[in-house]
Design an enzyme around this catalytic site. Structure first.
Site, short mmCIF file in Angstrom:
data_model
loop_
_atom_site.label_atom_id
_atom_site.label_comp_id
_atom_site.label_asym_id
_atom_site.label_seq_id
_atom_site.Cartn_x
_atom_site.Cartn_y
_atom_site.Cartn_z
N CYS A 94 52.06 27.56 -62.43
CA CYS A 94 51.58 28.95 -62.46
C CYS A 94 50.70 29.30 -61.28
O CYS A 94 50.39 30.48 -61.06
CB CYS A 94 50.83 29.22 -63.76
N HIS A 383 53.85 37.24 -67.71
CA HIS A 383 53.56 36.15 -66.78
C HIS A 383 54.82 35.44 -66.30
O HIS A 383 55.22 34.42 -66.86
CB HIS A 383 52.62 35.16 -67.50
N CYS A 413 44.89 29.38 -64.05
CA CYS A 413 45.18 28.06 -64.60
C CYS A 413 46.67 27.79 -64.49
O CYS A 413 47.48 28.70 -64.31
CB CYS A 413 44.74 27.98 -66.05
#
Length: 426
Positions: A94, A383, A413
């Protein structure tokens, strides 16, 4: 390497993305190359980059097909940039989008390039599907077989179960747990309530809905494939609707739901970075500057509540290097992979006991939560793994440019117990 010891300022001069879409909805029939190319083309059109030779384009995808092995270069070749513009793929789960920005920023700071684009893309809808290991080996062996009979003998070794397709699994290889499964442990460990998680999720949706209504995103998003805004956004979200959702990971005692967790998502984003000299020559305004960044990792196989807490260490080290306190910022953008992750981060920052327990050298303290994710964040936008960094940097740059001064703190994160923090200033 350049011989100069001068570190140049790195300017953010542009941003663009396509709307983010929940998996298997608006972008069900497109893939990484199409989405990333659309985001890049929107950036090129917006900032008059057609035919220009840039220093480099960097980015990547967390999930991609083998034919996407040179993904970013293939996308560049499909745009109107000068085809001599080099490109490379990076991947850090990510963190991919923000790590790509650090890569380009460092080259600009060192004088290796004058301009570059950083970005990221992910398609869950176009997820690659593999064959079983036994079938794969037999297919490879048949290439070496010298006769039809030998090939038939090899295929006769197969059983029906060997034809079961293998879909990438959303889990950590070290533990076998999904990211949501780990965060459920985090929520229990740090006593993060369902109510607080739902409240944070609701605020994310309402903030983003307000930002859309005010036109904040008008110049940030290129419509794509029939979509002109993020389709995960719920303008009509209410506490009552969120409270009705069932736990998503721990079905019995869990507090994480589809409402306070990000869904699987498709999308792409990119940002344009440059030296001040290049921006001036192109008559592009400097929106803000990237001034500090830090990458960190954390052990999470034994301490499974730690998976998404690495940004705490990145933040501590970065603030020490920058000489700032956590409170010295006008805006905070903390990636909302899960509401529980954001709330655990805030709780640890505020608690001397929890900070020491985690291994931090000092307590960073509380932030003004009215400055946090003021235009909504990942719980509302959703996301697409590698695309989140570009979205967040773009939002922060625009906030600071509109204010015409100030300082922004970013924290993202990632899977694998990793995390990145960044400071952006105007």
């Amino acid at each position: 390497m350049n011989n100069t010891t001068t570190i140049r300022k790195v300017a953010i001069v542009g941003y663009n993305r396509i709307p983010f879409a929940r998996a298997n909805t608006a972008y069900a029939d497109v893939g990484n190359q199409q989405m990333m190319t659309a985001a890049l083309n929107g950036l090129i059109d917006k900032y008059n980059l057609k035919g220009k030779l840039l220093g480099e384009v960097a980015g990547g995808a967390v999930i991609k097909h083998t034919y996407d092995s040179n993904l970013i270069r293939e996308c560049v070749m499909k745009t109107s940039l000068d085809p001599a513009t080099p490109a490379c793929d990076l991947q850090q789960a990510c963190d991919t989008g923000i790590e790509s920005a650090i890569y380009i920023a460092n080259k600009i700071a060192l004088g290796q390039i004058e301009s570059g684009i950083a970005g990221g893309v992910d398609s869950i809808s176009d997820m690659p599907i593999a064959v079983s290991e036994k079938l794969r080996k037999i297919l490879l062996d048949t290439r070496k077989a010298k006769s039809l009979g030998e090939k038939i003998k090899l295929f006769l070794k197969l059983r029906p179960k060997d034809f079961t397709p293998l879909v990438p699994r959303n889990e950590e290889s070290q533990t076998g747990l999904s990211m949501g499964g780990h965060t459920e442990i985090t929520a229990k460990y740090y006593k993060i309530s369902r109510q607080d998680q739902d409240d944070l999720a609701l605020k994310s949706h309402l903030n983003m809905a307000k930002a859309y209504d005010e036109g904040f995103f008008n110049d940030m998003i290129t419509p794509f494939n029939g979509l002109d805004k993020d389709n995960n956004l719920r303008k009509d979200s209410t506490p009552e609707k969120l409270a009705k959702l069932n736990p998503a990971f721990d079905k019995v005692n869990g507090t994480l739901t589809a409402g306070n967790s990000t869904p699987l998502t498709d999308g792409a984003s990119c940002i344009l970075l440059a030296s001040e000299e290049w921006a001036t020559a192109q008559e592009l305004p400097v929106l803000a500057y990237i001034t500090f960044a830090e990458v960190a990792a954390i052990e999470y196989a034994k301490n499974q509540q730690n998976l998404l807490l690495a940004p705490l260490f990145a933040a501590s080290r970065m603030l020490d290097k920058a000489g700032f306190n956590l409170q010295d910022f006008d805006y905070y953008e903390i990636h909302e992979a899960f509401a529980a992750q954001v709330l655990a981060t805030l709780k640890i920052w505020e608690s001397p006991e929890l900070s020491v327990q985690l291994g931090l050298t000092k307590t960073l303290g509380a932030i003004d939560r009215e400055k946090l994710n003021v235009k909504g964040s990942s719980l509302a936008a959703a996301h697409p793994f590698a695309a989140t960094g570009g979205r967040i940097i773009g939002v922060m740059a625009k906030l600071l440019n509109e204010k015409d001064s100030g300082r922004g703190f970013i924290s993202i994160c990632a899977a694998g117990g990793q995390g990145v923090t960044m400071i952006i200033e105007k």
